[in-house]
Design an enzyme around this catalytic site. Structure first.
Site, PDB file in Angstrom:
ATOM      1  N   PHE A   1       2.988   3.949   3.709  1.00  0.00           N
ATOM      2  CA  PHE A   1       1.665   4.578   3.905  1.00  0.00           C
ATOM      3  C   PHE A   1       1.692   6.090   3.651  1.00  0.00           C
ATOM      4  O   PHE A   1       1.286   6.889   4.509  1.00  0.00           O
ATOM      5  CB  PHE A   1       1.122   4.336   5.330  1.00  0.00           C
ATOM      6  CG  PHE A   1       0.700   2.927   5.623  1.00  0.00           C
ATOM      7  CD1 PHE A   1       0.640   1.943   4.639  1.00  0.00           C
ATOM      8  CD2 PHE A   1       0.337   2.570   6.920  1.00  0.00           C
ATOM      9  CE1 PHE A   1       0.236   0.644   4.942  1.00  0.00           C
ATOM     10  CE2 PHE A   1      -0.063   1.272   7.238  1.00  0.00           C
ATOM     11  CZ  PHE A   1      -0.111   0.319   6.242  1.00  0.00           C
TER      12      PHE A   1
ATOM     13  N   ASN B   1      -0.302  -9.654   1.691  1.00  0.00           N
ATOM     14  CA  ASN B   1       0.450  -8.431   1.407  1.00  0.00           C
ATOM     15  C   ASN B   1       1.819  -8.813   0.805  1.00  0.00           C
ATOM     16  O   ASN B   1       2.050  -9.976   0.482  1.00  0.00           O
ATOM     17  CB  ASN B   1       0.623  -7.638   2.715  1.00  0.00           C
ATOM     18  CG  ASN B   1       0.631  -6.137   2.474  1.00  0.00           C
ATOM     19  OD1 ASN B   1       1.366  -5.660   1.602  1.00  0.00           O
ATOM     20  ND2 ASN B   1      -0.160  -5.408   3.224  1.00  0.00           N
TER      21      ASN B   1
ATOM     22  N   SER C   1       1.486  -4.448   6.349  1.00  0.00           N
ATOM     23  CA  SER C   1       2.519  -3.752   5.578  1.00  0.00           C
ATOM     24  C   SER C   1       3.855  -3.872   6.317  1.00  0.00           C
ATOM     25  O   SER C   1       3.917  -3.630   7.528  1.00  0.00           O
ATOM     26  CB  SER C   1       2.172  -2.276   5.419  1.00  0.00           C
ATOM     27  OG  SER C   1       3.315  -1.587   4.977  1.00  0.00           O
TER      28      SER C   1
ATOM     29  N   LYS D   1      -6.297  -7.997   6.275  1.00  0.00           N
ATOM     30  CA  LYS D   1      -5.247  -8.312   5.284  1.00  0.00           C
ATOM     31  C   LYS D   1      -3.986  -8.764   5.998  1.00  0.00           C
ATOM     32  O   LYS D   1      -3.451  -8.041   6.846  1.00  0.00           O
ATOM     33  CB  LYS D   1      -4.963  -7.082   4.418  1.00  0.00           C
ATOM     34  CG  LYS D   1      -3.960  -7.383   3.307  1.00  0.00           C
ATOM     35  CD  LYS D   1      -4.013  -6.345   2.227  1.00  0.00           C
ATOM     36  CE  LYS D   1      -2.991  -6.601   1.144  1.00  0.00           C
ATOM     37  NZ  LYS D   1      -2.996  -5.562   0.127  1.00  0.00           N
TER      38      LYS D   1
ATOM     39  N   ASN E   1       8.686  -2.314  -2.737  1.00  0.00           N
ATOM     40  CA  ASN E   1       8.292  -0.960  -2.340  1.00  0.00           C
ATOM     41  C   ASN E   1       8.431  -0.780  -0.844  1.00  0.00           C
ATOM     42  O   ASN E   1       8.294  -1.721  -0.061  1.00  0.00           O
ATOM     43  CB  ASN E   1       6.855  -0.660  -2.802  1.00  0.00           C
ATOM     44  CG  ASN E   1       5.817  -0.950  -1.735  1.00  0.00           C
ATOM     45  OD1 ASN E   1       5.554  -0.114  -0.869  1.00  0.00           O
ATOM     46  ND2 ASN E   1       5.251  -2.153  -1.773  1.00  0.00           N
TER      47      ASN E   1
ATOM     48  N   ASN F   1       6.245  -1.858   5.967  1.00  0.00           N
ATOM     49  CA  ASN F   1       6.933  -0.573   5.903  1.00  0.00           C
ATOM     50  C   ASN F   1       6.552   0.419   6.997  1.00  0.00           C
ATOM     51  O   ASN F   1       6.958   1.563   6.971  1.00  0.00           O
ATOM     52  CB  ASN F   1       6.704   0.057   4.524  1.00  0.00           C
ATOM     53  CG  ASN F   1       7.216  -0.848   3.420  1.00  0.00           C
ATOM     54  OD1 ASN F   1       8.324  -1.366   3.526  1.00  0.00           O
ATOM     55  ND2 ASN F   1       6.407  -1.076   2.394  1.00  0.00           N
ATOM     56  N   THR F   2       5.703  -0.020   7.947  1.00  0.00           N
ATOM     57  CA  THR F   2       5.401   0.809   9.117  1.00  0.00           C
ATOM     58  C   THR F   2       5.882   0.036  10.329  1.00  0.00           C
ATOM     59  O   THR F   2       5.359  -1.043  10.619  1.00  0.00           O
ATOM     60  CB  THR F   2       3.879   1.095   9.207  1.00  0.00           C
ATOM     61  OG1 THR F   2       3.493   1.861   8.071  1.00  0.00           O
ATOM     62  CG2 THR F   2       3.530   1.855  10.474  1.00  0.00           C
TER      63      THR F   2
HETATM   64  C1  LIG Z   1       3.925  -0.206  -4.824  1.00  0.00           C
HETATM   65  C2  LIG Z   1       3.025  -0.978  -3.912  1.00  0.00           C
HETATM   66  C3  LIG Z   1       2.333  -0.324  -2.881  1.00  0.00           C
HETATM   67  C4  LIG Z   1       1.486  -1.042  -2.029  1.00  0.00           C
HETATM   68  N1  LIG Z   1       0.794  -0.385  -1.062  1.00  0.00           N
HETATM   69  C5  LIG Z   1      -0.087  -1.071  -0.286  1.00  0.00           C
HETATM   70  C6  LIG Z   1      -0.886  -0.396   0.685  1.00  0.00           C
HETATM   71  O1  LIG Z   1      -0.835   0.825   0.839  1.00  0.00           O
HETATM   72  N2  LIG Z   1      -1.732  -1.152   1.426  1.00  0.00           N
HETATM   73  C7  LIG Z   1      -1.863  -2.506   1.276  1.00  0.00           C
HETATM   74  O2  LIG Z   1      -2.685  -3.132   1.958  1.00  0.00           O
HETATM   75  N3  LIG Z   1      -1.126  -3.166   0.360  1.00  0.00           N
HETATM   76  C8  LIG Z   1      -0.260  -2.485  -0.415  1.00  0.00           C
HETATM   77  N4  LIG Z   1       0.481  -3.153  -1.364  1.00  0.00           N
HETATM   78  C9  LIG Z   1       0.365  -4.629  -1.459  1.00  0.00           C
HETATM   79  C10 LIG Z   1      -0.602  -5.063  -2.545  1.00  0.00           C
HETATM   80  O3  LIG Z   1      -1.910  -4.634  -2.267  1.00  0.00           O
HETATM   81  C11 LIG Z   1      -0.594  -6.596  -2.693  1.00  0.00           C
HETATM   82  O4  LIG Z   1      -1.082  -7.168  -1.507  1.00  0.00           O
HETATM   83  C12 LIG Z   1       0.791  -7.157  -2.961  1.00  0.00           C
HETATM   84  O5  LIG Z   1       1.529  -6.301  -3.788  1.00  0.00           O
HETATM   85  C13 LIG Z   1       0.737  -8.551  -3.633  1.00  0.00           C
HETATM   86  O6  LIG Z   1       0.035  -8.503  -4.846  1.00  0.00           O
HETATM   87  P1  LIG Z   1       0.775  -8.335  -6.290  1.00  0.00           P
HETATM   88  O7  LIG Z   1       1.867  -9.347  -6.339  1.00  0.00           O
HETATM   89  O8  LIG Z   1      -0.318  -8.562  -7.291  1.00  0.00           O
HETATM   90  O9  LIG Z   1       1.279  -6.944  -6.320  1.00  0.00           O
HETATM   91  C14 LIG Z   1       1.334  -2.441  -2.214  1.00  0.00           C
HETATM   92  C15 LIG Z   1       2.024  -3.086  -3.249  1.00  0.00           C
HETATM   93  C16 LIG Z   1       2.853  -2.374  -4.089  1.00  0.00           C
HETATM   94  C17 LIG Z   1       3.565  -3.100  -5.200  1.00  0.00           C
END
Ligand SMILES: Cc1cc2nc3c(=O)[nH]c(=O)nc-3n(C[C@H](O)[C@H](O)[C@H](O)COP(=O)(O)O)c2cc1C
Length: 378
Positions: free
Chosen positions: A113, A250, A173, A221, A109, A175-176
């Site tokens: 934000f 993350n 993140s 985080k 992704n 992406n920022t």
């Molecule tokens: C589509 C998507 C959007 C995410 N958006 C955020 C976010 O806004 N803030 C954040 O701290 N982590 C975000 N994450 C990261 C997740 O909170 C998590 O740390 C990461 O995906 C690893 O866990 P997972 O493998 O169970 O998804 C996002 C993950 C995904 C897949």
């Protein structure tokens, strides 16, 4: 079963549309209800002065604007982390910005934000404050075009702390642009100070402070793409500043070799199964550096009880997941909790703190957890 089938059908929709529908369904509290588990295991967790009914939480990014966290708690999650929320509303990156990698049980992704902003989210949180079904974390970040990103954290914390059981400062993140630089020593102390300043503006002490009442835990985080030296700096800074815990990790900007599928080359953060070993390795390093002086939440690639178990073995107090839910559907949290309970039974213990940190090497922890799980399924 029906819900899992609906989750499979949702795969025919673009990933972001499926996400929007899932958020709407949970807003209306639709979804399977957790079944009773025949186990003696006690899954409760105490962390940073908070009591969690079980160790499993929904990771940030699913409920970005705090519109469906009660519905998610109804699926079995004892806590939900909403956000990331930025001070001002912002649209995020152009679509498409989220991609499934079905062969790898993964997602990439680059949402960037997308947030309704802290005022709108504060209204949502105020409206639902009296009917919380679990612990609520509020994850905050900086606006993309901010002239003072560190001050964005202070503003968002000051506005949202009154509605949160805990706050997460998200500096990881991918992406920022520039955000992950806040993890460096030069910026980290200022960032943490800004978080605590926001907390105090809202009338709260950090959880580690001396005042007993009105404490508000702050978590940090972190990214999985950090070297040992960076991790040591982060752990030291967190302990010094009075941070309650670290959320590791993350999504990753790394692309493990052998990643296949049409979307494998998309830019953004990779999550799900390919992140599991790396994020568990980082968690283990943070555990060994912090020596029980910080709470630890393990995130990254959890979609089974044994993966959750492995993260606890290396030192996690609790776990979060996102991608597993998106790919497998709303029955997943309940399945993981059942598996965790049965694995504790099989390991001859009744509480999670009896296994926490028992195997410091992440590869050995993963092997032990998988072996235990395979033994159970025979
Ligand atoms: C589509 C998507 C959007 C995410 N958006 C955020 C976010 O806004 N803030 C954040 O701290 N982590 C975000 N994450 C990261 C997740 O909170 C998590 O740390 C990461 O995906 C690893 O866990 P997972 O493998 O169970 O998804 C996002 C993950 C995904 C897949």
């Amino acid at each position: 079963m029906m819900w899992d089938l609906l989750a499979k059908l949702a795969w025919h929709l673009p990933a972001e549309a499926a996400h929007r529908i899932a958020v709407a369904a949970l807003h209306y509290n639709l979804g399977p209800r957790p079944a009773q588990c025949q186990s003696e295991a006690d899954l409760t967790v105490k962390l940073a002065g908070l009591e969690f009914a079980n160790p499993l939480g929904l990771a940030a990014g699913f409920d970005k604007n705090a519109t469906c966290f009660n519905g998610a708690m109804g699926l079995g999650f004892a806590h939900v982390e909403v956000g990331t929320i930025t001070p001002k509303p912002q649209p995020g990156n152009p679509k498409p910005r989220v991609f499934r990698l079905p062969e790898e049980n993964a997602v990439i992704n680059r949402y960037g934000f997308n947030s309704h902003g802290m005022d709108a989210v504060a209204k949502n949180l105020y409206a639902t404050a009296s009917k919380r079904a679990g612990i609520l974390g509020v994850n905050v970040g900086a606006n993309k075009t901010s002239s003072d990103p560190i001050d964005d954290y202070r503003q968002a914390v000051a506005m949202l702390a009154p509605y949160a059981d805990y706050i997460t400062l998200n500096i990881s993140s991918p992406n920022t642009p520039g955000l992950r630089n806040l993890q460096t020593k030069r910026h980290l102390a200022d960032l943490l100070m800004a978080g605590f300043a926001g907390c105090r503006e809202a009338g709260y002490e950090p959880a580690s402070g001396s005042v007993e009442l009105r404490k508000k835990p702050i978590f940090l985080k972190i990214a999985p793409d950090l070297q040992h030296g960076d991790l040591a700096t982060i752990v030291d800074s967190c302990i010094e500043a009075g941070v309650s815990g670290i959320i590791a990790t993350n999504t990753t900007i790394d692309r493990p070799s052998g990643l296949n599928g049409v979307h494998a080359g998309e830019a953004g953060g990779l999550s799900g199964e390919p992140l599991f070993a790396a994020s568990t390795g980082i968690l283990a390093k943070v555990a060994s550096l912090s020596q029980n002086r910080l709470g630890l939440i393990g995130v990254g690639g959890v979609s089974t009880g044994w993966q959750a178990y492995a993260k606890i073995l290396v030192g996690a107090d609790m776990l979060q997941l996102y991608t597993g839910l998106a790919l497998e559907g709303p029955g997943l949290p309940n399945r993981i909790l059942h598996e965790l309970s049965h694995m504790l039974d099989a390991d001859g213990v009744t509480r999670l703190d009896q296994i926490k940190g028992q195997i410091v090497d992440s590869a050995a922890a993963i092997k032990h957890a998988l072996g235990l799980y395979e033994g159970l399924s025979k």
